[in-house]
Design an enzyme around this catalytic site. Structure first.
Site, PDB file in Angstrom:
ATOM      1  NE  ARG A  11      -0.880   2.529   2.994  1.00 37.80           N
ATOM      2  CZ  ARG A  11      -0.683   3.468   3.412  1.00 37.80           C
ATOM      3  NH1 ARG A  11      -0.641   4.729   2.757  1.00 37.80           N
ATOM      4  NH2 ARG A  11      -0.068   3.592   4.821  1.00 37.80           N
ATOM      5  CG  HIS A 200       3.162   4.976   9.209  1.00 35.83           C
ATOM      6  ND1 HIS A 200       2.630   3.781   8.306  1.00 35.83           N
ATOM      7  CD2 HIS A 200       3.714   5.784   8.424  1.00 35.83           C
ATOM      8  CE1 HIS A 200       2.632   4.021   7.400  1.00 35.83           C
ATOM      9  NE2 HIS A 200       3.274   5.434   7.113  1.00 35.83           N
ATOM     10  CG  HIS A 202       7.307   7.842   5.563  1.00 39.84           C
ATOM     11  ND1 HIS A 202       7.071   7.155   4.237  1.00 39.84           N
ATOM     12  CD2 HIS A 202       6.099   7.576   6.069  1.00 39.84           C
ATOM     13  CE1 HIS A 202       6.144   6.703   4.301  1.00 39.84           C
ATOM     14  NE2 HIS A 202       5.258   7.081   5.385  1.00 39.84           N
ATOM     15  CB  CYS A 233       2.083  10.355   1.361  1.00 41.43           C
ATOM     16  SG  CYS A 233       0.685  11.001   1.076  1.00 41.43           S
ATOM     17  CG  ASN A 242       6.734   3.155   4.512  1.00 40.60           C
ATOM     18  OD1 ASN A 242       6.193   3.190   3.356  1.00 40.60           O
ATOM     19  ND2 ASN A 242       5.668   3.549   5.419  1.00 40.60           N
TER      20      ASN A 242
HETATM   21  P1  HMG Z   1     -13.198  13.809  -2.959  1.00 38.96           P
HETATM   22  O1  HMG Z   1     -12.985  14.410  -4.492  1.00 38.96           O
HETATM   23  O2  HMG Z   1     -13.696  15.143  -2.079  1.00 38.96           O
HETATM   24  O3  HMG Z   1     -14.616  12.961  -2.858  1.00 38.96           O
HETATM   25  O4  HMG Z   1     -12.344  13.072  -2.452  1.00 38.96           O
HETATM   26  P2  HMG Z   1     -15.953  12.576  -3.982  1.00 38.96           P
HETATM   27  O5  HMG Z   1     -16.889  12.127  -2.742  1.00 38.96           O
HETATM   28  O6  HMG Z   1     -16.304  14.191  -4.550  1.00 38.96           O
HETATM   29  O7  HMG Z   1     -15.447  11.613  -4.882  1.00 38.96           O
HETATM   30  C1  HMG Z   1     -14.590  11.992  -6.003  1.00 38.96           C
HETATM   31  C2  HMG Z   1     -14.654  10.798  -6.865  1.00 38.96           C
HETATM   32  O8  HMG Z   1     -14.136   9.786  -6.363  1.00 38.96           O
HETATM   33  C3  HMG Z   1     -16.251  10.395  -7.133  1.00 38.96           C
HETATM   34  O9  HMG Z   1     -16.085  10.008  -8.480  1.00 38.96           O
HETATM   35  C4  HMG Z   1     -16.539   9.396  -6.299  1.00 38.96           C
HETATM   36  O10 HMG Z   1     -17.349   8.489  -6.679  1.00 38.96           O
HETATM   37  C5  HMG Z   1     -15.084   8.725  -6.156  1.00 38.96           C
HETATM   38  P3  HMG Z   1     -16.926  10.909  -9.715  1.00 38.96           P
HETATM   39  O11 HMG Z   1     -18.326  11.009  -9.151  1.00 38.96           O
HETATM   40  O12 HMG Z   1     -16.071  11.992  -9.915  1.00 38.96           O
HETATM   41  O13 HMG Z   1     -16.898   9.912 -11.205  1.00 38.96           O
HETATM   42  N1  HMG Z   1     -15.014   8.240  -4.702  1.00 38.96           N
HETATM   43  C6  HMG Z   1     -14.539   6.725  -4.773  1.00 38.96           C
HETATM   44  N2  HMG Z   1     -14.332   5.803  -5.809  1.00 38.96           N
HETATM   45  C7  HMG Z   1     -13.816   4.625  -5.134  1.00 38.96           C
HETATM   46  N3  HMG Z   1     -13.681   4.365  -3.963  1.00 38.96           N
HETATM   47  C8  HMG Z   1     -13.913   5.199  -2.986  1.00 38.96           C
HETATM   48  C9  HMG Z   1     -14.407   6.721  -3.373  1.00 38.96           C
HETATM   49  N4  HMG Z   1     -14.530   7.891  -2.836  1.00 38.96           N
HETATM   50  C10 HMG Z   1     -14.786   8.759  -3.578  1.00 38.96           C
HETATM   51  N5  HMG Z   1     -13.664   5.044  -1.852  1.00 38.96           N
HETATM   52  C11 HMG Z   1     -11.764  11.413  -0.744  1.00 38.96           C
HETATM   53  C12 HMG Z   1     -12.156  12.530  -1.100  1.00 38.96           C
HETATM   54  C13 HMG Z   1     -11.457  10.665   0.545  1.00 38.96           C
HETATM   55  C14 HMG Z   1     -12.184  10.303  -1.431  1.00 38.96           C
HETATM   56  C15 HMG Z   1     -10.266  11.372  -1.557  1.00 38.96           C
HETATM   57  O14 HMG Z   1      -9.452  12.541  -1.222  1.00 38.96           O
HETATM   58  C16 HMG Z   1      -9.227  10.161  -1.423  1.00 38.96           C
HETATM   59  O15 HMG Z   1      -9.410   9.387  -2.018  1.00 38.96           O
HETATM   60  N6  HMG Z   1      -8.170  10.456  -0.933  1.00 38.96           N
HETATM   61  C17 HMG Z   1      -6.916   9.284  -0.808  1.00 38.96           C
HETATM   62  C18 HMG Z   1      -5.763   9.805  -0.530  1.00 38.96           C
HETATM   63  C19 HMG Z   1      -4.805   8.805  -0.154  1.00 38.96           C
HETATM   64  O16 HMG Z   1      -5.014   7.642  -0.466  1.00 38.96           O
HETATM   65  N7  HMG Z   1      -3.560   9.256   0.082  1.00 38.96           N
HETATM   66  C20 HMG Z   1      -2.486   8.237   0.648  1.00 38.96           C
HETATM   67  C21 HMG Z   1      -2.786   7.468   1.833  1.00 38.96           C
HETATM   68  S1  HMG Z   1      -2.567   8.380   3.320  1.00 38.96           S
HETATM   69  C22 HMG Z   1      -0.865   8.239   3.768  1.00 38.96           C
HETATM   70  O17 HMG Z   1      -0.068   7.582   2.930  1.00 38.96           O
HETATM   71  C23 HMG Z   1      -0.178   8.526   5.132  1.00 38.96           C
HETATM   72  C24 HMG Z   1      -0.010   7.114   5.848  1.00 38.96           C
HETATM   73  O18 HMG Z   1       1.021   6.431   5.366  1.00 38.96           O
HETATM   74  C25 HMG Z   1       0.561   7.481   7.182  1.00 38.96           C
HETATM   75  C26 HMG Z   1       1.775   8.531   7.133  1.00 38.96           C
HETATM   76  O19 HMG Z   1       2.688   8.098   6.385  1.00 38.96           O
HETATM   77  O20 HMG Z   1       1.758   9.555   7.905  1.00 38.96           O
HETATM   78  C27 HMG Z   1      -1.341   6.435   5.982  1.00 38.96           C
HETATM   79 MG    MG Z   2       2.876   6.437   5.299  1.00 37.58          MG
END
Ligand code: HMG
Ligand code: MG
Length: 277
Positions: A11, A200, A202, A233, A242
């Site tokens: 992931r 967690h 990095h 990220c 990581n």
């Molecule tokens: P948004 O644009 O505000 O939401 O995104 P929305 O509800 O308007 O959705 C936009 C589009 O995505 C729509 O499609 C939805 O249907 C679709 P459209 O109508 O335009 O065709 N959609 C989805 N499709 C599939 N599965 C879903 C989903 N949700 C909406 N679940 C949202 C808000 C939260 C969805 C977006 O911002 C998002 O997906 N963000 C994820 C970002 C991410 O994954 N970042 C990396 C992970 S975090 C990280 O790495 C840190 C970590 O490792 C810890 C650390 O290191 O600190 C964990």
């Molecule tokens: Mg991370």
């Protein structure tokens, strides 16, 4: 002492890769990780494919991996739509994710911290599997700079209040120092029971192992890492990989219960696919 390592390579390791890696390779990577002895492997994310195109095949990856009995296969879930997809895929555990910084939370999940917590309340109420809560930018934010430990404690408390069983504290851009790690762990101690806390790290500045060492010294026993130290990220400029799983095995040895050679073999599967444009 037992050190529990959550392998997040499939992931966190892959989410930032620009060129789409074939699903076959991801499945082979997870299957190889299943032979290493991990209690938990974070397989993918059920996020918007528009936001993280690399992990759009999460459903297919879950359908095709061979699950080793006793291993927990988890995934990130940001909202109700993600929960529905994760449930359909038979995910064993989900992780919701927010941060201590408002700007990062807006850039990463397009919400305020308070809105994110309300989303999670709804997700957790419907979830039938255990839930981890990630708390990113717990030390430094790429947009806001240093983060006060109090801010971390407030968000951790809210994650527990809405039903997270575990809180993973993220040094998202790898800028923390061992002293900062100790400060945040001390601040969290009255709020998060130590057996429900994960760190967690990095490794942007090469301090991740020292940070893990310091966290272990104050009693933390769960650490996230990725085979080969891959990752970052997409919404955190400057974030590098990581802490590598192999580095934690070297540091904590038999306490991890992991097979280092098997982790090397798993990392070798995915390595040739990384860094493509
Ligand atoms: P948004 O644009 O505000 O939401 O995104 P929305 O509800 O308007 O959705 C936009 C589009 O995505 C729509 O499609 C939805 O249907 C679709 P459209 O109508 O335009 O065709 N959609 C989805 N499709 C599939 N599965 C879903 C989903 N949700 C909406 N679940 C949202 C808000 C939260 C969805 C977006 O911002 C998002 O997906 N963000 C994820 C970002 C991410 O994954 N970042 C990396 C992970 S975090 C990280 O790495 C840190 C970590 O490792 C810890 C650390 O290191 O600190 C964990
Ligand atoms: Mg991370």
């Amino acid at each position: 002492m037992t050190i529990r390592i959550v392998e997040v390579g499939p992931r966190d390791g892959l989410q930032n890769e620009k060129a789409i890696i074939p699903t076959d390779v991801k499945v082979a990577f997870v299957d190889a990780l299943s032979r290493c002895g991990f209690a938990e492997i974070e397989v993918s994310s059920f996020v918007s494919p528009k936001w993280v195109p690399q992990l759009a095949d999460a459903t297919e990856v879950f359908a095709r991996i061979t699950r080793r009995p006793g291993t927990v296969y988890s995934a990130l879930v940001p909202n109700a739509a993600g929960l529905a997809r994760a449930a359909e895929a038979g995910v064993d555990k989900i992780a919701v994710f927010t941060a201590a910084s408002e700007t990062f939370t807006r850039r990463n999940i397009n919400a305020t911290i308070a809105e994110s917590i309300e989303r999670f309340r709804e997700v957790i109420a419907r979830a039938t599997v255990p839930v981890r809560g990630y708390l990113s930018t717990a030390f430094h934010c790429p947009y806001e700079g240093p983060i006060a430990p109090d801010a971390v404690v407030r968000v951790a408390q809210r994650l527990l209040d809405v039903g997270c069983l575990e809180v993973s504290i993220g040094d998202t851009i790898g800028k923390a120092t061992p002293d900062e790690v100790e400060d945040v762990c001390s601040a969290l101690a009255p709020v998060v029971p130590i057996d429900r806390l994960a760190m967690h790290f990095h490794d942007t500045f090469g301090r991740a192992v020292a940070n893990a060492e310091r966290a272990a010294a104050v009693g933390v026993t769960t650490f996230d890492s990725s085979a080969g130290g891959i990752g970052g990220c997409p919404y955190a400029p400057g974030a590098s990989g990581n802490v590598s799983t192999q580095a934690l095995i070297e540091r904590f040895g038999a306490a991890t219960g992991l097979d280092r050679a098997a982790v090397d073999r798993a990392a070798a599967i995915v390595q040739p696919w990384l860094g493509g444009a």
